[in-house]
Scaffold this motif. Structure first.
Motif, mmCIF file in Angstrom:
data_model
loop_
_atom_site.group_PDB
_atom_site.id
_atom_site.type_symbol
_atom_site.label_atom_id
_atom_site.label_comp_id
_atom_site.label_asym_id
_atom_site.label_seq_id
_atom_site.Cartn_x
_atom_site.Cartn_y
_atom_site.Cartn_z
ATOM 1 N N LYS A 197 57.514 8.125 -31.294
ATOM 2 C CA LYS A 197 57.132 9.519 -31.032
ATOM 3 C C LYS A 197 55.924 9.638 -30.102
ATOM 4 N N ALA A 198 55.384 8.513 -29.678
ATOM 5 C CA ALA A 198 54.175 8.526 -28.841
ATOM 6 C C ALA A 198 54.492 8.980 -27.417
ATOM 7 N N TRP A 199 53.434 9.306 -26.680
ATOM 8 C CA TRP A 199 53.532 9.666 -25.263
ATOM 9 C C TRP A 199 52.853 8.589 -24.428
ATOM 10 N N PHE A 200 53.471 8.281 -23.298
ATOM 11 C CA PHE A 200 52.954 7.277 -22.364
ATOM 12 C C PHE A 200 52.308 8.018 -21.203
ATOM 13 N N LEU A 201 50.989 7.980 -21.111
ATOM 14 C CA LEU A 201 50.251 8.643 -20.038
ATOM 15 C C LEU A 201 49.934 7.590 -18.984
ATOM 16 N N ASN A 202 50.649 7.640 -17.877
ATOM 17 C CA ASN A 202 50.500 6.600 -16.859
ATOM 18 C C ASN A 202 49.627 7.066 -15.708
ATOM 19 N N TYR A 203 48.525 6.371 -15.495
ATOM 20 C CA TYR A 203 47.750 6.598 -14.278
ATOM 21 C C TYR A 203 47.520 5.259 -13.581
ATOM 22 N N SER A 204 48.484 4.328 -13.772
ATOM 23 C CA SER A 204 48.479 3.068 -13.038
ATOM 24 C C SER A 204 48.975 3.318 -11.624
ATOM 25 N N ASN A 205 48.352 2.658 -10.667
ATOM 26 C CA ASN A 205 48.802 2.733 -9.279
ATOM 27 C C ASN A 205 49.834 1.647 -8.997
ATOM 28 N N PRO A 206 50.594 1.794 -7.914
ATOM 29 C CA PRO A 206 50.739 2.995 -7.080
ATOM 30 C C PRO A 206 51.623 4.012 -7.806
ATOM 31 N N ALA A 207 51.013 5.140 -8.154
ATOM 32 C CA ALA A 207 51.654 6.103 -9.055
ATOM 33 C C ALA A 207 53.002 6.605 -8.530
ATOM 34 N N ALA A 208 53.144 6.741 -7.215
ATOM 35 C CA ALA A 208 54.401 7.263 -6.658
ATOM 36 C C ALA A 208 55.563 6.315 -6.943
ATOM 37 N N ILE A 209 55.352 5.026 -6.701
ATOM 38 C CA ILE A 209 56.418 4.038 -6.920
ATOM 39 C C ILE A 209 56.682 3.861 -8.413
ATOM 40 N N VAL A 210 55.615 3.830 -9.210
ATOM 41 C CA VAL A 210 55.772 3.707 -10.665
ATOM 42 C C VAL A 210 56.535 4.916 -11.221
ATOM 43 N N SER B 177 51.859 -0.357 -32.249
ATOM 44 C CA SER B 177 52.206 0.218 -33.555
ATOM 45 C C SER B 177 51.186 1.284 -33.943
ATOM 46 N N ASP B 178 51.664 2.345 -34.602
ATOM 47 C CA ASP B 178 50.781 3.400 -35.106
ATOM 48 C C ASP B 178 49.893 3.978 -34.008
ATOM 49 N N VAL B 179 50.498 4.401 -32.903
ATOM 50 C CA VAL B 179 49.730 5.091 -31.860
ATOM 51 C C VAL B 179 50.415 6.407 -31.504
ATOM 52 N N ASP B 180 49.600 7.368 -31.099
ATOM 53 C CA ASP B 180 50.093 8.668 -30.634
ATOM 54 C C ASP B 180 50.173 8.720 -29.116
ATOM 55 N N PHE B 181 49.255 7.989 -28.457
ATOM 56 C CA PHE B 181 49.207 7.997 -26.990
ATOM 57 C C PHE B 181 48.957 6.591 -26.466
ATOM 58 N N VAL B 182 49.692 6.247 -25.414
ATOM 59 C CA VAL B 182 49.408 5.048 -24.630
ATOM 60 C C VAL B 182 48.782 5.519 -23.325
ATOM 61 N N MET B 183 47.576 5.080 -23.062
ATOM 62 C CA MET B 183 46.902 5.419 -21.800
ATOM 63 C C MET B 183 46.936 4.170 -20.935
ATOM 64 N N ALA B 184 47.769 4.195 -19.902
ATOM 65 C CA ALA B 184 48.061 2.980 -19.136
ATOM 66 C C ALA B 184 47.394 2.998 -17.768
ATOM 67 N N HIS B 185 46.549 2.007 -17.518
ATOM 68 C CA HIS B 185 45.950 1.858 -16.186
ATOM 69 C C HIS B 185 45.847 0.371 -15.863
ATOM 70 N N ILE B 186 47.014 -0.231 -15.701
ATOM 71 C CA ILE B 186 47.067 -1.677 -15.469
ATOM 72 C C ILE B 186 46.949 -1.992 -13.975
ATOM 73 N N ARG B 187 46.457 -3.189 -13.667
ATOM 74 C CA ARG B 187 46.419 -3.684 -12.287
ATOM 75 C C ARG B 187 47.001 -5.095 -12.316
ATOM 76 N N VAL B 188 48.297 -5.187 -12.049
ATOM 77 C CA VAL B 188 48.977 -6.478 -12.128
ATOM 78 C C VAL B 188 48.514 -7.372 -10.975
ATOM 79 N N GLY B 189 48.019 -8.559 -11.329
ATOM 80 C CA GLY B 189 47.468 -9.459 -10.316
ATOM 81 C C GLY B 189 45.986 -9.271 -10.080
#
Length: 442
Positions: A139-152, A76-88
């Motif tokens: 209205k926010a932007w999702f900036l994804n630099y989570s790997n593996p970036a190609a598959i994501v 809530s109330d964000v302009d940007f999501v900066m995503a760098h998750i590592r599942v597992g």
């Protein structure tokens, strides 16, 4: 000037403190009113969060800060999501690396079977977070630099085609930083590059300075002898023993096409036998990170929280983080900065699949990326890319359709895997350890 609100998704990551330090160093360029951390691992995030709370209090106390496992609070109330998750997290990365190696196949977190396994874990949580963003901050932007970036990136193209999502990778940034050091320049921003490929699978075709001088001859001469190892250390993040070997190997990759300069990850596809031969099946890159970076960052965050001061901290801005402000600024202020982004081909490369997610230079502004035209590419690169993009597409289709067959096909098609027989053995082992994370394949 407007101040922005950011949520860092993957708040318990070892990279989070470096990203926050980078944001704090760039407040004049990108003003911030609120930083939030979001993670599903409460204990891990608490350690990082308590350290970051002191970092922010010491350096800029007027910035609001919180960390949470509640999606509504986070998004809530964000302009940007900066995503760098590592599942597992790193235990699963270790299995991604060691299971293929057990079968004599490259064990790497984003390439080959390890990258496919990691991608199958990442798709669901990334799509879930985009849904949260669109629900709570449309209205926010999702900036994804989570790997593996190609598959994501392929998954977001298929499942979220109209969302405000940007997929980006730091690896070309790190290599361009080394190029600048090799050339005696102060920053990669003095370079103007032409590049094309898939993520972790591309080539520089032109490198110039701002005056238009061709720097490729000097770079080729150096890299053909020393790879991408500059005369002095550029960043600590990519200088563990396994990375030094990777930077060096570029001198062999470049021989396959002396007209271009390669992404270092191509070594896993072009020299898989060499990589396996030089891998320690019992101590992989994941173990280096667990014993090095992981211990350092978590230990330092605990110390900062206990002493209630960040004075004399050994935490530092990562190369990994350095481009993120440029990315957010370009969208926020319509700067039209030239950046390498992962976008749908759609005619950028004439003689290549129009639906492929390709990594190319783009001008980035408030309406998203404007890719620069590449034209036709040579048969060698085209052939390699067609094989690899099919691996990525089959992996995403396997996730969507819960298809065992398509995932077996994806592994069989990977240039790192020698046969369908080996692919099946690896797949069955990966299914066994990924039951908690993957869809139930039929």
């Amino acid at each position: 000037m407007k101040k922005f609100s950011i949520v860092i998704a993957g708040g318990g990551s070892t990279f989070t403190p470096g990203i926050i330090l980078m944001l704090l160093e760039n407040l004049e360029r990108f003003p911030i009113r609120k930083i939030k951390l979001y993670d599903n691992d409460e204990n891990r995030q608490m350690i990082i969060g308590e350290g970051c709370k002191i970092l922010i209090k010491d350096k800029n106390p007027e910035i609001e800060f919180e960390y949470t496992t509640n999606p509504e609070v986070a998004f809530s109330d964000v302009d940007f999501v900066m995503a760098h998750i590592r599942v597992g997290k790193y235990p699963m990365r270790e299995l991604d690396e060691k299971i293929p190696l057990k079968h004599g196949v490259v064990g790497q977190e984003t390439c080959g079977p390890g990258g496919i396994a990691y991608g199958m874990r990442s798709i669901g949580p990334i799509i879930e977070m985009i849904d949260y963003m669109e629900k709570y901050s449309p209205k926010a932007w999702f900036l994804n630099y989570s790997n593996p970036a190609a598959i994501v990136a392929e998954a977001t193209r298929r499942l979220k085609p109209n969302s405000n999502v940007l997929n980006i990778c730091d690896m070309p940034i790190g290599t361009e930083t080394r190029m600048a050091k090799i050339l005696g320049l102060s920053s990669r921003k003095e370079l103007v590059v032409r590049y094309y490929g898939l993520n972790h699978f591309g080539w520089w075709t032109d490198v110039r300075n701002k005056d238009g001088e061709d720097l490729m001859p000097k770079l080729k001469e150096y890299i053909s002898q020393f790879g991408y190892l500059p005369p002095e250390v550029v960043d600590k993040q990519h200088m563990d023993p396994s990375w030094i070997e990777t930077h060096k190997k570029a001198r062999d990759i470049v021989k396959l096409d002396p007209n271009t300069l390669p992404n270092t990850y191509l070594k896993y596809y072009l020299f898989p036998d060499y990589v396996v031969e030089h891998s320690n099946k019992n101590y992989t890159r994941a173990n280096e990170v667990i014993d090095g970076r992981e211990k350092h960052v978590f230990g330092e965050c605990k110390r900062i929280a206990m002493e209630k001061t960040s004075k004399n901290t050994t935490l530092h801005v990562d190369v990994h983080a350095s481009y993120i402000v440029d990315l957010a600024r370009a969208i926020a202020f319509n700067t039209k900065e030239r950046m390498l982004l992962i976008v749908e081909n759609n005619g950028i490369i004439n003689n290549f699949d129009s639906t492929a997610m390709v990594e190319v230079p783009c001008l980035l502004g408030s309406n998203g990326p404007e890719p620069l035209k590449i034209g036709n590419i040579p048969q060698f690169q085209k052939g390699l890319m067609e094989q690899q993009v099919s691996v990525e597409k089959l992996t995403v289709e396997a996730w969507i359709e819960k298809s065992y067959l398509k995932l077996w096909q994806a592994l069989t098609l990977s240039k790192t895997v020698p046969s369908a027989t080996v692919a099946k053995k690896i797949l069955d082992d990966l299914i066994e350890v990924n039951k908690e994370f993957w869809p139930n394949l039929k």
